[in-house]
Design an enzyme around this catalytic site. Structure first.
Site: not given
Length: 361
Positions: A91, A116, A187, A261, A326
């Site tokens: 982000r 992304h 990803h 996350d 990731e």
């Protein structure tokens, strides 16, 4: 087309991935090592649609989530399902950043943020692909000046290879004709138990992450700027523990993300070294995956928003049925000058190497 091209253990058909989009052809590439294991990848967004590796009893299963035809890849409920991500992975707050004293406004596609790469990132592009050997394919994409609001024309090459040690190696290289920002990742949505209907939860995965620090986020999932110790928090994976142990802990950071996350600050002895980042083990099948990367960060995402949508060969993907590791630079770096730089200047070369090594225990 010979039988060698059509027979594979993942059950995917090459013709199901062949179409033309804006004059560019999509296809399926099968990488096979000397153990007979397979990786299947399409040049639409670099989506890896199969990784066929054995469990402790020698039974192969697909351990990555994907689709079994090109239309489902294009229209997936999860647009980043095991794809390449760029021009900026993760982000950027309000889709804004400054470079050379000039303000840039990106496409907003995730609450108030750009995520992304924006509305149509590298995950939704047809890459030029060339399978250079039975176990390697190279993909190239030229990202034009102004795409999604970014400055500079960027040429990106990504090589996928599958070694005889069951390592999926992803090498990246990029150049730009103007000063710009770049943050690339892949990803992968990994399901080491094997995809199924339904694909099992990842909460019993045993996970270790080589990081003493992580980046806390605000209510919009943007790093606050603090670099926080994992010690004494649900984010401590320095010693292996089950993913589910603290995934619903009464913790503000866990509440914001509905699980994990978050970006981990990987332990490095020097910048850019290829080093151990993480290891996960699926206790029932015995499958393991180790992650090595040159990148400074790794986003741990526990698939907190999936709703059981359909994937390949009849599999379904419920909430928390995949783990994403990731490897990347940090989120929102252009707005945090003390984070490791994501700037790419003319004459410089962006490089990255990340390895996903599969095994059994």
């Amino acid at each position: 087309m010979n039988t060698e091209e059509t027979s594979n253990i993942c059950g995917l058909k090459r013709e199901d991935f062949q179409t033309t989009i804006n004059g560019k052809h999509t296809d399926l590439f099968i990488l096979r090592n000397n153990q007979g294991n397979e990786v299947a990848v399409t040049n639409y967004g670099g989506a890896v649609v199969a990784i066929m590796v054995p469990d402790r009893n020698g039974n192969r299963a697909n351990v990555i989530q994907g689709h079994d035809n090109i239309q489902d890849v294009i229209n997936s409920p999860e647009p980043y399902l095991s794809t390449l991500v760029g021009r900026y992975a993760n982000r950027i707050a309000r889709g804004e950043f400054q470079l050379n004293g000039k303000k840039y406004q990106l496409h907003i596609n995730n609450g108030p943020n750009s995520l992304h790469g924006g509305k149509q990132g590298y995950n939704a592009k047809v890459w030029d692909a060339n399978q250079i050997s039975p176990r390697a394919v190279v993909m190239k994409y030229t990202s034009p000046y102004g795409e999604e609001g970014y400055t500079g024309e960027v040429e990106v090459w990504v090589a996928f290879s599958f070694t005889d040690d069951n390592e999926l190696v992803i090498k990246y290289q990029a150049t730009s004709n103007k000063r710009t920002v770049l943050n690339l990742t892949h990803h992968g949505f990994f399901s080491l138990a094997g995809i199924a209907n339904p694909t099992p939860s990842i909460e019993n995965l045993e996970c270790q992450i080589n990081a003493n620090y992580y980046l806390p986020i605000d209510e919009n999932s943007i790093p606050t700027g603090e670099i926080r110790l994992v010690e004494g928090t649900p984010f401590d994976f320095r010693e292996s523990k089950s993913v589910g142990k603290d995934i619903d802990a009464d913790n503000e950071q866990i509440h914001i993300a509905a699980g994990y996350d978050h970006c981990y600050v990987l332990n490095k002895s020097e910048e850019g070294e290829l080093s151990f980042a993480a290891r996960v083990k699926e206790p029932v099948s015995g499958r393991t995956m180790e992650v090595y990367t040159t990148e400074p960060g790794m986003q741990l995402y526990t698939d907190n928003w999936a709703d059981g949508y359909k994937g390949q060969n009849g599999a379904t993907f419920p909430r928390r049925s995949a783990i994403c590791l990731e490897c990347q630079h940090f989120p929102d770096t252009p707005n945090h000058p003390y984070f490791p730089s994501v700037e790419l200047r003319p004459g410089e070369k962006y490089t990255q190497k990340t390895i996903y090594k599969f095994g059994i225990e």
